[in-house]
Design an enzyme around this catalytic site. Structure first.
Site, PDB file in Angstrom:
ATOM      1  N   LEU A  74      -8.638 -55.842   8.021  1.00  0.00           N
ATOM      2  CA  LEU A  74      -8.640 -55.145   7.063  1.00  0.00           C
ATOM      3  C   LEU A  74      -8.717 -55.087   5.784  1.00  0.00           C
ATOM      4  O   LEU A  74      -8.753 -56.356   5.497  1.00  0.00           O
ATOM      5  CB  LEU A  74      -7.640 -55.510   7.619  1.00  0.00           C
ATOM      6  CG  LEU A  74      -5.805 -54.369   8.694  1.00  0.00           C
ATOM      7  CD1 LEU A  74      -4.802 -55.118   8.578  1.00  0.00           C
ATOM      8  CD2 LEU A  74      -6.520 -53.063   9.205  1.00  0.00           C
ATOM      9  N   SER A 110     -11.206 -64.543   3.646  1.00  0.00           N
ATOM     10  CA  SER A 110     -10.327 -64.083   4.763  1.00  0.00           C
ATOM     11  C   SER A 110      -9.713 -64.864   4.744  1.00  0.00           C
ATOM     12  O   SER A 110      -9.868 -66.048   4.949  1.00  0.00           O
ATOM     13  CB  SER A 110     -11.149 -63.942   6.077  1.00  0.00           C
ATOM     14  OG  SER A 110     -12.308 -62.461   5.635  1.00  0.00           O
ATOM     15  N   ILE A 121      -5.307 -60.338  13.215  1.00  0.00           N
ATOM     16  CA  ILE A 121      -5.125 -59.466  11.955  1.00  0.00           C
ATOM     17  C   ILE A 121      -6.185 -60.442  11.011  1.00  0.00           C
ATOM     18  O   ILE A 121      -5.315 -61.638  10.324  1.00  0.00           O
ATOM     19  CB  ILE A 121      -4.234 -59.463  11.324  1.00  0.00           C
ATOM     20  CG1 ILE A 121      -3.204 -58.828  11.989  1.00  0.00           C
ATOM     21  CG2 ILE A 121      -4.295 -58.048  10.216  1.00  0.00           C
ATOM     22  CD1 ILE A 121      -3.406 -57.234  13.301  1.00  0.00           C
ATOM     23  N   GLU A 122      -7.292 -59.967  10.177  1.00  0.00           N
ATOM     24  CA  GLU A 122      -8.276 -60.802   9.383  1.00  0.00           C
ATOM     25  C   GLU A 122      -7.819 -59.540   8.090  1.00  0.00           C
ATOM     26  O   GLU A 122      -8.008 -58.582   7.927  1.00  0.00           O
ATOM     27  CB  GLU A 122      -9.961 -60.782   9.342  1.00  0.00           C
ATOM     28  CG  GLU A 122     -10.537 -61.379   8.661  1.00  0.00           C
ATOM     29  CD  GLU A 122     -11.886 -61.372   9.276  1.00  0.00           C
ATOM     30  OE1 GLU A 122     -12.534 -62.068   8.642  1.00  0.00           O
ATOM     31  OE2 GLU A 122     -12.402 -60.350  10.450  1.00  0.00           O
ATOM     32  N   LEU A 123      -7.513 -60.330   6.957  1.00  0.00           N
ATOM     33  CA  LEU A 123      -7.081 -59.510   6.059  1.00  0.00           C
ATOM     34  C   LEU A 123      -8.406 -59.749   5.239  1.00  0.00           C
ATOM     35  O   LEU A 123      -8.745 -61.304   4.597  1.00  0.00           O
ATOM     36  CB  LEU A 123      -5.841 -60.430   5.000  1.00  0.00           C
ATOM     37  CG  LEU A 123      -4.841 -59.335   5.959  1.00  0.00           C
ATOM     38  CD1 LEU A 123      -3.577 -60.147   4.819  1.00  0.00           C
ATOM     39  CD2 LEU A 123      -4.633 -58.585   6.147  1.00  0.00           C
TER      40      LEU A 123
END
Length: 129
Positions: A74, A110, A121-123
């Site tokens: 995301l 990230s 979940i990768e930000l």
């Protein structure tokens, strides 16, 4: 055939209420009540949607919907330090990062976390966006 973008992704979850709280409260994704049902919940993520479903959903779905098997990235519009502070305030552990990578729009930084069902979940934070 010309692909334009991803419209939505579907995550199979063990508990819709718990996942709704996580994605709505931690990531501030609005819940679209008009598109949600007892076994499926829809959230807005920028210009795309994330649908949360249970394994017993009575609709066309993957052959073997599996809880905790997703790995998605995301893109975040806030500063990384602000996001790290926000995650800490919700007691969300960062499992890796920050790390430098390349994404669809170039260089990014990230951090990684897991949702309540252990999906990765990768930000992502673009350097010039």
């Amino acid at each position: 055939m010309k692909m334009r973008r991803i419209d939505h992704v579907v995550l199979t979850v063990s508990d819709l209420d718990r996942s709704r709280r996580f994605y709505h409260e931690v990531f501030d994704m609005p819940v679209l009540d008009d598109q949600s049902t007892a076994d499926c919940l829809t959230l807005r993520c920028g210009h795309q949607l994330i649908r949360l479903q249970t394994t017993d959903r009575e609709a066309l779905q993957a052959k073997q919907p599996t809880i905790g098997s997703a790995d998605l990235c995301l893109v975040v519009g806030d500063a990384i330090d602000d996001v790290l502070h926000h995650l800490k305030s919700y007691y969300v552990n960062v499992v890796a990062g920050p790390v430098e990578k390349y994404g669809a729009e170039g260089k990014l930084t990230s951090i990684y976390l897991r949702d309540p069902d252990e999906n990765l979940i990768e930000l992502a934070f673009y350097d010039n966006k």
